[in-house]
Design a protein around this motif. Sequence first.
Motif, PDB file in Angstrom:
ATOM      1  N   VAL A 115       3.153   4.328  -8.012  1.00 47.83           N
ATOM      2  CA  VAL A 115       3.963   4.225  -6.793  1.00 47.83           C
ATOM      3  C   VAL A 115       3.705   5.436  -5.897  1.00 47.83           C
ATOM      4  CG1 VAL A 115       6.307   4.083  -5.866  1.00 47.83           C
ATOM      5  CG2 VAL A 115       5.728   2.856  -7.971  1.00 47.83           C
ATOM      6  N   LEU A 116       3.652   6.619  -6.503  1.00 48.86           N
ATOM      7  CA  LEU A 116       3.351   7.834  -5.744  1.00 48.86           C
ATOM      8  C   LEU A 116       1.936   7.776  -5.183  1.00 48.86           C
ATOM      9  CD1 LEU A 116       3.848  10.734  -4.790  1.00 48.86           C
ATOM     10  CD2 LEU A 116       3.234  11.506  -7.102  1.00 48.86           C
ATOM     11  N   MET A 117       0.976   7.349  -5.989  1.00 46.76           N
ATOM     12  CA  MET A 117      -0.413   7.253  -5.520  1.00 46.76           C
ATOM     13  C   MET A 117      -0.509   6.330  -4.302  1.00 46.76           C
ATOM     14  SD  MET A 117      -2.193   6.903  -9.276  1.00 46.76           S
ATOM     15  CE  MET A 117      -3.850   6.581  -8.680  1.00 46.76           C
ATOM     16  N   GLN A 129      -3.850  -0.766 -15.204  1.00 48.64           N
ATOM     17  CA  GLN A 129      -4.177  -2.170 -15.081  1.00 48.64           C
ATOM     18  C   GLN A 129      -3.143  -2.944 -14.284  1.00 48.64           C
ATOM     19  OE1 GLN A 129      -7.048  -3.459 -15.906  1.00 48.64           O
ATOM     20  NE2 GLN A 129      -6.452  -5.470 -15.110  1.00 48.64           N
ATOM     21  N   HIS A 130      -1.851  -2.673 -14.515  1.00 51.40           N
ATOM     22  CA  HIS A 130      -0.800  -3.442 -13.830  1.00 51.40           C
ATOM     23  C   HIS A 130      -0.715  -3.109 -12.350  1.00 51.40           C
ATOM     24  CE1 HIS A 130       1.265   0.394 -14.544  1.00 51.40           C
ATOM     25  NE2 HIS A 130       2.113   0.048 -13.590  1.00 51.40           N
ATOM     26  N   ALA A 131      -1.294  -1.968 -11.935  1.00 57.15           N
ATOM     27  CA  ALA A 131      -1.205  -1.538 -10.532  1.00 57.15           C
ATOM     28  C   ALA A 131      -2.566  -1.467  -9.856  1.00 57.15           C
ATOM     29  CB  ALA A 131      -0.521  -0.173 -10.455  1.00 57.15           C
ATOM     30  N   ARG A 132      -3.608  -1.816 -10.570  1.00 53.39           N
ATOM     31  CA  ARG A 132      -4.963  -1.609 -10.064  1.00 53.39           C
ATOM     32  C   ARG A 132      -5.222  -2.389  -8.773  1.00 53.39           C
ATOM     33  NH1 ARG A 132     -10.496  -3.199 -13.308  1.00 53.39           N
ATOM     34  NH2 ARG A 132     -11.962  -2.194 -11.860  1.00 53.39           N
ATOM     35  N   SER A 133      -4.776  -3.628  -8.730  1.00 51.89           N
ATOM     36  CA  SER A 133      -4.995  -4.461  -7.549  1.00 51.89           C
ATOM     37  C   SER A 133      -4.290  -3.884  -6.323  1.00 51.89           C
ATOM     38  CB  SER A 133      -4.494  -5.880  -7.836  1.00 51.89           C
ATOM     39  OG  SER A 133      -4.563  -6.687  -6.697  1.00 51.89           O
ATOM     40  N   GLU A 142      -4.487  -0.854  -1.150  1.00 48.31           N
ATOM     41  CA  GLU A 142      -4.000   0.303  -0.373  1.00 48.31           C
ATOM     42  C   GLU A 142      -5.169   1.168   0.086  1.00 48.31           C
ATOM     43  OE1 GLU A 142      -1.218   0.956   0.887  1.00 48.31           O
ATOM     44  OE2 GLU A 142       0.457   0.326  -0.365  1.00 48.31           O
ATOM     45  N   ARG A 143      -6.154   1.371  -0.789  1.00 53.70           N
ATOM     46  CA  ARG A 143      -7.309   2.200  -0.414  1.00 53.70           C
ATOM     47  C   ARG A 143      -8.116   1.538   0.703  1.00 53.70           C
ATOM     48  NH1 ARG A 143      -7.771   2.614  -6.464  1.00 53.70           N
ATOM     49  NH2 ARG A 143      -6.877   4.648  -7.016  1.00 53.70           N
ATOM     50  N   LEU A 144      -8.308   0.232   0.599  1.00 54.38           N
ATOM     51  CA  LEU A 144      -9.055  -0.467   1.648  1.00 54.38           C
ATOM     52  C   LEU A 144      -8.298  -0.410   2.979  1.00 54.38           C
ATOM     53  CD1 LEU A 144     -10.362  -3.586  -0.312  1.00 54.38           C
ATOM     54  CD2 LEU A 144     -11.740  -1.711   0.616  1.00 54.38           C
TER      55      LEU A 144
END
Length: 817
Positions: free
Chosen positions: A321-323, A349-353, A358-360
């Motif tokens: 969440v912070l990331m 794994q649960h947050a990878r998508s 977010e990065r894109l």
Amino acid sequence: MTKRLPTRVRRCAVAGALVVGVSAAWATTFTPAPVPDLDVAIPSGTPLDWKSELPTRYVRPESLLAITRGSDSDTAAPQRARPVVRSIDVVDPSDVLTLDFAGHLGFQPLDFPRITTGLQAAERPYPPLPDVDVYWRTTVALLQMMLHPARVLRLELMDRLLISGEGAVPGLEAATSLGELSDEVRAIRAAIGPLPPRPPDPIAAKDAYASMMQRFVAEELCLTRPYTSDLAFADRLVLLRDEIVPYVTPYATCGHSFARRNAIALLALIDSPSSSEALTRAVASDDRVVQARAIHGLARCRQRTAAAALRAELASAQDPVLMAALIRALGELGDPAAIPQLLTTEGPQHARSDLFIERLIALTRIEVASKREPVETFLKPWLSVSKDAGFLRADLHPAAQPDNPDPPDARAKVVEQLARLVSARLDPADPARRAAALEPLSLPATDFDRFNRHRCATLGAVAPLARFVFVGALGTLGAAGVDPLTRIVNDATCDSDLRFAALEALPLQERTALAATLAMDTGTGMALRIAAVELLDDLHDGRAVPAASELGFGPGLTLRDADQPLEHWRLLIAVQVLGRRNKIATAELVQLLRDVDPRRVPHRDTLLERATQYIADAQAAGGKKSELYRLATDLLTSFTDGRILNGPSGPDAFADDVKWLVGQAEAVIERPKTEAVKRSAIRSIAGYLRVFVARWSPVGRYTVDSFGQVPLLETILMELARRADEASVDALADVVRDRGHPQRAAACLALGATGKKSAGPHLLYMLKDGEPFVRLCAYLGLKRLTGHDFFVDWLAADDKELERGFQEWGRWLVRGR
């Protein structure tokens, strides 16, 4: 509707199946199709694009203590508020198909104390009573996470709940039995933690003035919660703006968690140059709520000086969440130095998508050409994404499924569209890259928004989650983006926020021309017209004056509907734009000041008025028990329209509520001469009625008062102070002398800002006023007016001290004149 039932519900279902098993085959043949009854709307964009979910008070671009007057009408008051689509939103019943949260999903009803004691029974209670609309926003966010995991970014929703802080607790606790989200609910609830049992103690200061101000901050900071729809958070502190910031900053690191978090929210709201340092330091806080609010505030205020601190925190962050919050903030700041940290698909794994998306999104907002080769390599696998792309694929067996489930390839489409946008940004002149990025505009829309509220025909197959990002990226594609952006702006099927985002993305010449057209077009929705006028004003475009004149004087410079927030916004922006340029007469401002006085403007029934009337009727009944019960029952049933939506029905459905109302009335009747008891009862009843409405009536049925939400009166007072002629001084003095006027304190500051000696005597006599905050503002007004200072503790001094200060100021004013 398909739903994997919690264990408790499944056991009941099994027992029921044994009873009806004999006729199961017959039922299979003749049972009608199920009626759709489980779904929730998903607006365009990501959860932190939905500004109505974190409502904040409008802070004027100038302080009443620092009004500017330019040498000509075009340079007056160069500061501007950031233009946005102005609105005051509560949760709309049409956004939520399932209102029976308790029966359908196991949500517990909102708990609200019927009988307040101790600090909660005070005139200004601590802790603040639960806010109904924040409760609804929290529960709706949890529904969105549960029912549409592919169409929302769960990490952003969790971040938004963290930003809400203590305000989200009632909704989180209502959902503790919801097994599908129990891990997320527990994690957020644990991060927020308990509310301190007592208000904060004042922080010691070096001098008497600082001690007074820091005591004042301690008293005001925890009376209300930020992000509530009434926008009442720290309203007195906001009025003082930059003057109060140095005395708020110490509380940003204090030991009282509620005060510490609210200090950060206030510093972000005021957006003073001196607050950015405190917000930047808070990025590394151990308090998750402080951290979330600081990151959100820095991104919202576009504090690019904080980019290095955000990158450093991201380098060591482990919590997804912070990331996600840090990645989004760096994208909003457009920080090219963050690019190396964004070129990865790694994460839990649960947050990878979520993290990848977010990065894109961040990369679409950053000038990526400086890192062309590594960005190109990173994007290549994602420019054409298979619907079976591993971690992007939605759960095929979700715990709860809406009537209209997410397509399995929803996330793959989002990633592909975002990757192509970033690729086009690498070389906007490349026609192949542009064509690939713009392709979704020419494809038919995928129809999976059953609510029909968040469509946009001109965006074609652009994924709803990516719409704001897509619109922003169109603005970086040069001439190729102008035509589609123009079509989006003119598309009435789009959200007003999305249309305005497209307007802001246009090149300057096209942007101002189209803004001027929208501002003058009476067929355009009022919210978008107001935003267009603000945009022209922000760009110092001369067309802002005729547009603001048409906005204000066209429909009439008067409040046509006091209960409609857009009417207040219409007048506020018109007065602000015209006042800065000396295009509105003092007489018109004075008349408007009278016309929008909330005591003179008729309202529709509000909960406070209903509570006041109930107590009046109860007093008239003379304490007769049967009559009190009848009055209480009639009051409550009037809110339900004869329907019980969120609880059991029957004659005793809200017997406890009736009994409590009768008790409040009896307390007043027993002490008829004690006005404080009556005020406390009315306030308690009004607050409880909001919860009663939430429990028994449709979501969002009762809104809060527009006069408290939109600072129209303050704006009129400011423009009178800017004009500073004798008629303006007289009008401001009338407000100050009117003991019942809600803006006496602001009028004191405005009198000081006029710079007129004739304002001095009016302020002098307010130094002995019975309201401490009025005395403080009169003192600050005199300091601004005269450049001199005679201090006593205007908030806590006894009569003798107040008289001494009054005499000192009086002697100086006589000598100074």
